[in-house]
Design an enzyme around this catalytic site. Structure first.
Site, mmCIF file in Angstrom:
data_model
loop_
_atom_site.group_PDB
_atom_site.id
_atom_site.type_symbol
_atom_site.label_atom_id
_atom_site.label_comp_id
_atom_site.label_asym_id
_atom_site.label_seq_id
_atom_site.Cartn_x
_atom_site.Cartn_y
_atom_site.Cartn_z
ATOM 1 N N GLY A 9 2.705 9.463 4.741
ATOM 2 C CA GLY A 9 3.131 9.205 3.377
ATOM 3 C C GLY A 9 1.948 9.158 2.431
ATOM 4 O O GLY A 9 2.102 8.910 1.241
ATOM 5 N N ALA A 11 -0.521 10.698 0.105
ATOM 6 C CA ALA A 11 -0.553 11.936 -0.679
ATOM 7 C C ALA A 11 -1.868 12.693 -0.512
ATOM 8 O O ALA A 11 -1.874 13.921 -0.386
ATOM 9 C CB ALA A 11 -0.297 11.626 -2.147
ATOM 10 N N GLY A 12 -2.990 11.993 -0.507
ATOM 11 C CA GLY A 12 -4.282 12.650 -0.348
ATOM 12 C C GLY A 12 -4.426 13.313 1.008
ATOM 13 O O GLY A 12 -4.908 14.442 1.126
ATOM 14 N N ASP A 69 -4.244 9.796 12.508
ATOM 15 C CA ASP A 69 -4.660 8.433 12.201
ATOM 16 C C ASP A 69 -6.171 8.491 12.127
ATOM 17 O O ASP A 69 -6.826 9.119 12.960
ATOM 18 C CB ASP A 69 -4.191 7.412 13.239
ATOM 19 C CG ASP A 69 -4.240 6.001 12.661
ATOM 20 O OD1 ASP A 69 -3.799 5.809 11.511
ATOM 21 O OD2 ASP A 69 -4.740 5.096 13.337
ATOM 22 N N SER A 70 -6.684 7.892 11.103
ATOM 23 C CA SER A 70 -8.113 8.022 10.862
ATOM 24 C C SER A 70 -8.651 6.763 10.223
ATOM 25 O O SER A 70 -7.893 5.917 9.749
ATOM 26 C CB SER A 70 -8.378 9.235 9.969
ATOM 27 O OG SER A 70 -7.614 9.149 8.789
ATOM 28 N N GLY A 155 -9.448 7.572 -0.857
ATOM 29 C CA GLY A 155 -9.937 6.573 0.095
ATOM 30 C C GLY A 155 -11.407 6.238 -0.085
ATOM 31 O O GLY A 155 -11.871 5.958 -1.190
#
EC number: 3.6.1.66
Length: 199
Positions: A9, A11-12, A69-70, A155
């Site tokens: 979810g 957006a970036g 996942d990061s 982020g």
């Protein structure tokens, strides 16, 4: 053209993944376009969280799912924010607050101890119960700046400096960032398999 759901979810992240997958013979659809809501990330590792997201999106849509996942791993902070990168400053996710908290935590750390890396795990599930998910990982080495620089990306990009280029991820153009990033490294590992796979 076969469809692949992106289980995110963010957006970036969606924009970045779509750009990196653009050359593949797939119709890439964000989970939100298919009515899939975010699932709680309750895993204890990046791999577990990526699997949780991919399984959920695939189960709801019936489509193959790709999930990432990061996080940002900072050596001077014993790996923090790590698995909790998105919620480092609390919920809901707020990049400005996360960056401010990180810079505050690093305030007294000398320049030679500011090493960090972005780390990503990407998981591809062909169906929700896929017994052999494809898993790829990638990392991007850098250092934490003393103040935000640049306005691109999302982020932690404004505080993550690639020492080879002398630019933060937020100062890079999209093409350069999408070539160097942790997601790009992980996707490159996965791409040749996607070309050959029968989704």
């Amino acid at each position: 053209m076969k469809q692949l759901v992106l289980a995110s979810g963010n957006a970036g992240k969606l924009e970045e993944l779509r750009a990196m997958l653009a050359g593949l013979p797939l119709r890439v659809v964000a989970q939100g376009e298919l009515g899939v809501e975010d699932v709680p990330e309750t895993g204890l590792t990046f791999v577990e969280n990526a699997l949780i997201k991919a399984r959920h999106a695939s189960a709801v849509t019936g489509l193959p799912a790709l999930a990432d996942d990061s996080g940002l791993i900072v050596d001077a902070l014993d790996g923090a924010p790590g698995l909790y990168s998105a919620r480092y400053a609390g919920s809901p996710t707020n990049a400005l607050a996360n960056n401010a908290k990180l810079l505050d935590a690093m305030r007294e750390v000398p320049s030679d101890r500011r090493s960090a890396r972005f780390y990503a795990v990407i998981v591809l599930l062909r169906h929700p119960e896929d017994p052999q998910p494809l898993i790829a990982e990638g990392s991007w080495e850098g250092v934490i700046t003393t103040q935000p620089r640049g306005d691109g990306g999302f982020g932690y990009n404004p505080v993550f400096l690639d020492p080879v280029y002398g630019l933060t991820a937020a100062e890079m153009d999209t093409a350069l960032k999408n070539r160097l990033s942790h997601r790009a490294v992980a996707l490159a590992t996965l791409q040749h398999k996607l070309h050959a796979m029968s989704l």
